[in-house]
Design a protein around this motif. Structure first.
Motif, short mmCIF file in Angstrom:
data_model
loop_
_atom_site.label_atom_id
_atom_site.label_comp_id
_atom_site.label_asym_id
_atom_site.label_seq_id
_atom_site.Cartn_x
_atom_site.Cartn_y
_atom_site.Cartn_z
N ASN A 65 0.74 -1.19 -0.04
CA ASN A 65 0.09 0.04 -0.11
C ASN A 65 0.70 1.13 -0.06
OD1 ASN A 65 -2.53 -1.31 0.25
ND2 ASN A 65 -2.18 -1.60 2.46
N VAL A 66 0.41 2.21 -0.87
CA VAL A 66 0.90 3.65 -0.50
C VAL A 66 0.10 4.58 0.09
CG1 VAL A 66 1.34 5.65 -2.24
CG2 VAL A 66 1.87 3.39 -3.23
N THR A 67 1.05 5.19 0.96
CA THR A 67 0.10 5.97 1.78
C THR A 67 0.70 7.67 1.39
OG1 THR A 67 0.27 4.39 3.63
CG2 THR A 67 -0.39 6.82 4.40
N PHE A 68 -0.24 8.39 1.33
CA PHE A 68 -0.09 9.68 0.99
C PHE A 68 0.24 10.66 2.41
CE2 PHE A 68 -2.10 8.28 -2.95
CZ PHE A 68 -0.87 8.30 -3.81
N SER A 69 1.10 11.79 2.12
CA SER A 69 1.15 12.48 3.30
C SER A 69 0.20 13.50 3.28
CB SER A 69 2.65 13.40 3.10
OG SER A 69 2.82 14.09 2.25
N THR A 70 -0.65 13.74 2.24
CA THR A 70 -1.98 14.45 2.00
C THR A 70 -2.62 13.75 1.20
OG1 THR A 70 -0.48 16.48 2.42
CG2 THR A 70 -2.59 16.69 1.48
#
Length: 86
Positions: A65-70
């Motif tokens: 999974n990719v988690t975006f900072s925003t």
């Protein structure tokens, strides 16, 4: 070949590319890449409406999974391309 620490580097074995897409809703920050065995965040390219995002500052990787900072704004098209070995 994978992009590691700012440079393209050869990968051992067969290179497998996986792509996934999504659409921002203004609140979701975690998106699945659809790939397994990703070595690091440097093996994931992410684009928002065609604009490349920067690994570690704009997004991180946890498993597949990719988690975006925003969170991407509502309607933003997300494209993720991973590079792994088979």
């Amino acid at each position: 070949e994978g992009y590691i620490n700012g440079a393209w580097s050869p990968l051992a074995g067969k290179t497998v590319y996986t792509s996934a897409t999504g659409t921002g809703d203004g609140s979701t920050t975690v998106f699945a890449t659809g790939a397994t065995g990703i070595q690091s965040v440097d093996y994931v390219e992410v684009f928002w409406d065609g604009v490349r995002q920067t690994p570690t500052s704009d997004y991180t990787l946890s498993g597949s999974n990719v988690t975006f900072s925003t969170a991407p704004a509502t309607g933003v098209k997300i494209y993720m391309r991973t590079t792994t070995e088979a």
